[in-house]
Scaffold this motif. Sequence first.
Motif, PDB file in Angstrom:
ATOM      1  N   LEU A 184       0.801  -1.218   0.000  1.00 39.19           N
ATOM      2  CA  LEU A 184       0.000   0.000   0.000  1.00 39.19           C
ATOM      3  C   LEU A 184       0.836   1.270   0.000  1.00 39.19           C
ATOM      4  N   THR A 185       2.160   1.149   0.170  1.00 38.71           N
ATOM      5  CA  THR A 185       2.981   2.336   0.019  1.00 38.71           C
ATOM      6  C   THR A 185       3.624   2.374  -1.367  1.00 38.71           C
ATOM      7  N   LYS A 186       3.272   1.380  -2.192  1.00 38.85           N
ATOM      8  CA  LYS A 186       3.654   1.447  -3.602  1.00 38.85           C
ATOM      9  C   LYS A 186       2.577   2.246  -4.336  1.00 38.85           C
ATOM     10  N   ASN A 187       2.747   2.328  -5.631  1.00 41.20           N
ATOM     11  CA  ASN A 187       1.790   3.104  -6.413  1.00 41.20           C
ATOM     12  C   ASN A 187       0.498   2.305  -6.607  1.00 41.20           C
ATOM     13  N   VAL A 188      -0.159   1.996  -5.510  1.00 40.33           N
ATOM     14  CA  VAL A 188      -1.307   1.104  -5.521  1.00 40.33           C
ATOM     15  C   VAL A 188      -2.355   1.656  -4.553  1.00 40.33           C
ATOM     16  N   SER A 189      -3.609   1.673  -4.966  1.00 40.37           N
ATOM     17  CA  SER A 189      -4.643   2.127  -4.034  1.00 40.37           C
ATOM     18  C   SER A 189      -5.215   0.930  -3.290  1.00 40.37           C
ATOM     19  N   ASP A 190      -5.895   1.194  -2.190  1.00 43.88           N
ATOM     20  CA  ASP A 190      -6.519   0.114  -1.426  1.00 43.88           C
ATOM     21  C   ASP A 190      -7.412  -0.720  -2.336  1.00 43.88           C
ATOM     22  N   ARG A 191      -8.161  -0.038  -3.188  1.00 45.36           N
ATOM     23  CA  ARG A 191      -9.110  -0.736  -4.045  1.00 45.36           C
ATOM     24  C   ARG A 191      -8.397  -1.655  -5.032  1.00 45.36           C
ATOM     25  N   GLN A 192      -7.332  -1.141  -5.633  1.00 47.23           N
ATOM     26  CA  GLN A 192      -6.585  -1.972  -6.586  1.00 47.23           C
ATOM     27  C   GLN A 192      -6.061  -3.225  -5.909  1.00 47.23           C
ATOM     28  N   MET A 193      -5.589  -3.067  -4.664  1.00 46.32           N
ATOM     29  CA  MET A 193      -5.057  -4.237  -3.990  1.00 46.32           C
ATOM     30  C   MET A 193      -6.159  -5.267  -3.734  1.00 46.32           C
TER      31      MET A 193
END
Lengths: 242, 307
Positions: A91-100
Amino acid sequence: MKTSNATWIIAKRELSAFFNSLVAYILLISFLGFTGFFTWLSGNGDVFFRKQADLKVFFMIANWTLFFFIPAVTMRLLAEEKRSGTIELLLTKNVSDRQMVLGKYLSAFLMVLIALAFTIPYYLSVSQLGNFDHGATLSGYLGLILLSSAYIGIGLFASSLTNNQIVAFLLALLLGICFQFIFGVLANGSTGWISELFNTLSLTSHFDSISRGVIDSKDVVYFLSITFLGIFLSEYIISKRK
Amino acid sequence: MNIRIENLTKSYGDQKAVDSISFEVKTGEVLGFLGPNGAGKSTTMKMITHYLNIDAGNITIDGRSVRNTDMKKHIGYLPEHNPLYEDMPVIDYLRFVAELQGVDAVKLDDRVKDMVRLCGLNDEKHKKINELSKGYRQRVGLAQAMIHDPEILILDEPTTGLDPNQIVEIRELIRTLGNSKTVILSTHILPEVEATCDRILIINKGKIVADGTAETLRKTASGSQVLRVKIQAPSQDEVKESVSQLAGVALVEKVEGSENRLEIQSHVDQNVNEAIFRLCVDKNWVLTEMVPFETKLEDIFRDLTMN
Ligand SMILES: Nc1ncnc2c1ncn2[C@@H]1O[C@H](COP(=O)(O)OP(=O)(O)OP(=O)(O)O)[C@@H](O)[C@H]1O
Ligand SMILES: [Mg+2]
């Protein structure tokens, strides 16, 4: 574009982690073993005993096998990520909660599709045995896919609530039992709109009609609603870490 | 990119882990984040990387709030417990992170190779992460933080577990990166801060207690100068007596366990070197040693955080 990308990368990693562990194979083999046994060999109820070239038994057994199989797939998805702390990494990468969360959902969904793909030989061979209703069978498969999707939504949600895989597994089963039995029982035991409500929530009737070959948009909406609710709630729980 | 933190606050329950802190870090600056255990360093870093929500206040990067998800791509982050996917081989893991950070498919292999080389992972790159020693794990953590060549690096205790050679290399690397990037690192190793950081920020119980270069911290902490001198004379008592009477001298003490050495503390902003020298000449004593005594960073740290 970017959105789907991160989701896909996460799903891909999850799938390959799965196939690098024994769990995936154990689950696949037991899924195929159970459904195969009851479809072909079990005696009363199998294809030969009933002298009917259809996959009714398969769909019924698959429903139950998936009932256990899917929580075993979904239990680790978020719980393990939280336990090991790798969720912080993601989640500290270029990723949103939703994408994960979507990536996790997608990995389990693909896993189920792979399992179902292995049952295509059942379809091919039973269809040779006699008068075969292809439409009903496809509808049955659609039912299984929708059902799996709903189970995954439930399992994902259970996995978001804890960082213990076993707890996630049991919780998913418990929620599954509610949808499979308890709502049905409650519907029978009550009257009026309450009965109506529980009847709508009960999973069994929705699945039965699809697996019989009747595709009603109400049933489709039902399964998709559970799926989306599961994903949405998981995302909500994950965002609450903060 | 410049990071600006304004009145940042974060509570866990009714405990304020970070209590209204404000500071800025500019491009080309390496900021050392110090503070005792539980001071709120990691919590602050987790908010900058937007793993944790901000309760109150604001964090902006070049004027944009870190609440925007797309700001995360500018940041490389090494979390303090360095969580990693244990069952992945090092190289697959680095590829995964690179893809996730949006490194160009064409450049991806090169980038992974660079990181493997830079972090000294070449011999271990095909091992699974759970087979690595602690130091190698830490190197993987550093490699994944830097893989997309981010403009901002947030490193939570980056050198824990590294061997002395690797520590030197990593510090060097951080210094070099620090010329063109914005770096915040936390550490408990005080010499490390002096070796790598342009500026030091000390926090205690969620509040900033010091902010400046090592030099300015020393000045504000002690104010007065301490000199260590060695004077050969017939009577040490006479030396002590005479030195005490010099203008500007606040305190004179014999140094334990060392003959003929005195520690001389001057009054604030008074320079007594010359007076001591003249005294020795007048009395015909031999001055063999005169060194200014630096307040150790450790002492400053203790002063600021022990109450
Ligand atoms: N998830 C959490 N839930 C409750 N309290 C927390 C949580 N994380 C941190 N804290 C508390 O917040 C305070 C600050 O913790 P933080 O991890 O930021 O300290 P730190 O400065 O990084 O310390 P260290 O040097 O030990 O790493 C501590 O008192 C800690 O107990
Ligand atoms: Mg910390």
